[in-house]
Design a protein around this motif. Sequence first.
Motif, mmCIF file in Angstrom:
data_model
loop_
_atom_site.group_PDB
_atom_site.id
_atom_site.type_symbol
_atom_site.label_atom_id
_atom_site.label_comp_id
_atom_site.label_asym_id
_atom_site.label_seq_id
_atom_site.Cartn_x
_atom_site.Cartn_y
_atom_site.Cartn_z
ATOM 1 N N MET A 63 -7.369 9.947 -5.357
ATOM 2 C CA MET A 63 -7.157 9.862 -3.884
ATOM 3 C C MET A 63 -8.517 8.891 -3.249
ATOM 4 S SD MET A 63 -4.357 8.891 -2.020
ATOM 5 C CE MET A 63 -4.508 9.237 -0.551
ATOM 6 N N ILE B 245 -0.226 7.362 -6.003
ATOM 7 C CA ILE B 245 -1.410 7.362 -6.716
ATOM 8 C C ILE B 245 -1.530 9.289 -6.898
ATOM 9 C CG2 ILE B 245 -3.027 8.083 -5.688
ATOM 10 C CD1 ILE B 245 -3.607 4.830 -4.074
ATOM 11 N N GLN C 205 0.733 -1.088 -0.281
ATOM 12 C CA GLN C 205 0.181 -0.218 -0.065
ATOM 13 C C GLN C 205 0.578 1.463 0.175
ATOM 14 O OE1 GLN C 205 -2.983 0.167 3.028
ATOM 15 N NE2 GLN C 205 -3.822 -1.821 2.261
ATOM 16 N N HIS C 206 1.715 1.483 0.495
ATOM 17 C CA HIS C 206 3.290 2.491 0.982
ATOM 18 C C HIS C 206 3.369 3.323 -0.793
ATOM 19 C CE1 HIS C 206 1.432 2.358 5.209
ATOM 20 N NE2 HIS C 206 1.859 3.532 4.764
ATOM 21 N N ALA D 125 -9.315 5.965 -3.266
ATOM 22 C CA ALA D 125 -8.207 4.960 -2.703
ATOM 23 C C ALA D 125 -8.547 4.472 -1.452
ATOM 24 C CB ALA D 125 -6.921 5.149 -3.082
ATOM 25 N N ARG E 18 0.946 4.248 -3.106
ATOM 26 C CA ARG E 18 0.625 5.394 -2.849
ATOM 27 C C ARG E 18 1.566 6.644 -3.172
ATOM 28 N NH1 ARG E 18 -0.108 6.568 3.600
ATOM 29 N NH2 ARG E 18 -1.536 4.946 3.196
ATOM 30 N N GLN E 19 3.137 5.782 -3.397
ATOM 31 C CA GLN E 19 3.998 7.134 -4.819
ATOM 32 C C GLN E 19 3.589 7.486 -6.115
ATOM 33 O OE1 GLN E 19 6.359 7.835 -2.211
ATOM 34 N NE2 GLN E 19 5.140 6.969 -0.700
#
Length: 649
Positions: free
Chosen positions: A452, A447, A440-441, A455, A444-445
């Motif tokens: 968002m 998205i 997930q992290h 998400a 996220r870079q």
Amino acid sequence: MCGIFGWIPSPRYERHDIHAIAQAQCEALHHRGPDDQGFIVFPADRSISPFTEQSAPQHIPFRLLLGQTRLSILDLSPAGHQPMRTDDGCHILVYNGEVYNYLELRKELEEEGVRFHSATDSEVVLQALSHWGEKALLRFTGMFALALYDAREDTLLLARDCFGIKPLYWSQGEYGFCFASELPALLRFPAVRRIADANAAYQFLCYGQYDCGPRTFVQGVNHLPGGHVLKISLPYTTGEQCPQCYWRPDISRTASFNFSDAAAHLRELFLRSVRLHLRSDVPLGVALSGGIDSSATTCAIRHLEPDAPLHTFSFIARGSTVSEEQWAGLVAQTTGAIRHSVEVSPSELARDIDPMLKALGEPFGSTSIYAQYRVFQLARQCGITVTLDGQGADELLAGYAGYPGERMATLLHAGHLIAAARFFAAASAWPGRSPSYVFQHTVRQWIPAWLMPLALRMVGRSAAPDWLDMAALRACDVRPLRDDTRKIRFHSHQHLKQTLAYQLSWCGLPQLLRHGDRNAMAFSIESRVPFLTREIAEFCLSLPEEFLCDMQGRSKSVFREAMRGIVPDTILDRRDKIGFATPEYSWMTHLADWVEEVLADKTSIPYLRLDVARREWRAIREGKRVYTASVWRWLCYTRWTQIFSIENA
């Protein structure tokens, strides 16, 4: 440490009672400087010389007021009284902070013919700025917020240290331009309005973000960002003031060290910084959580000063899974420190939330900040005036959970797919992480902001929860997930270092520094942070990312190696990160009736629908909903608006 304040009144306000204004500020900032206070007034008629607090008439048209409350740390004599002037009267300083390399700077200035009248760092700061101009700011190793009046140019210069360790708030309006060390003090200037900032309220209540950029929770009140200056010309004229950056984190440079040499150099830098931070004429202690950073600070002091008395202060969450008691005890035993600890009950949190909010000035994100508050209270009860703290190390050395998503993103961006796969497997095995967490992290870079909301819905969160008054927020031009916080961009494919630089200067460290400064100063304690020097920051941000988070997913890799032989290996090999954590859900459960009482208040709270929040709390209390950090944010924000009489726009 000190509190500073100043006012350039508009013509409409230049006849206010000078003594009443100065006294209100001194009262509001007394805890920051209980040892002395003073102010200087510049009459509107330039042919009249400035007045000090002893000679100022009660009513005289004035164009500038500067004042300070003093906590004496270096040179406890009256020679350190402020405002402080150069011999020719051309420069007048009010200053809050400590510049630890003041002895070295003083020697340079003396060699260039400058004469000194005290042993304070304040006078060194004044003479350095008078002699070298704004370039002196980059020569200061320490923490500061200051205002310097230049009588020749008729200008006022505000400046804050590179990281914003020491606070400085400012506002302008029909009343002119004013500044103060704390927001509650600033609100005591005539005509400063107490209107909730809609964007700040939304970011805090919905996402738990705050102290991101210059805006505060009060509309029209800003804090000067770290590493910035603001110059105002007198007399006051309307127009937008624009702070200028004199330093920011730089991730473009790459150091030519191998891992061993980098660790050795970092060890040298850190020990040198700790030695400088030990300069004091009053007793010192350490805020010790038991983590790597505060443990390294404690052990470094013992390494440098084998025979010096050493006191440590810790919060103990006994019987909780977030307790660091064993680690703090190990460090205290290893260093021979005199150990002090405090336990906290839920009822004490309910008792202290109001005085703590008055000290912090703005809402804060979790009950762990209360643990820190009680640690500083304990230190003061034990007669300590200065403490050292490990703040800033996580943002410099990739601490916390190690930023595995950002590290993965860098590897993938460089096309190192096999290395990325190996890192993913190793990083996912650490406590507090999982393959899902790392994935997930990493995702996220990439998205974009417009995706968002989707998400968030996929993970069961909303950008517009029912307990927010979205109609009122939209009327103030607040739009969910508008990317306001990332106004500082560090264009780089080094995703980990880019995130660290962003958190150092924009969103992350600033809130932690606010907590640390206000909690310490609430008890007239100076909290020092030896990790946060420009030299250490520039070195850490020049290192390859694998020196910070290695291929095994180990955070602070180079610093752990640097501290071998100084800090016990048991501490350096820890795989978890706790800090002054508190069992928040357990506390809220014990305080269920108090939570209900706060949320049942009939007062109108800007942008928060208390009736909906109360229903959600009852569902949590009955086990129908999962507890979230939103509950604390409702409570904290509600009490803050009530204490400071904050209104809707």
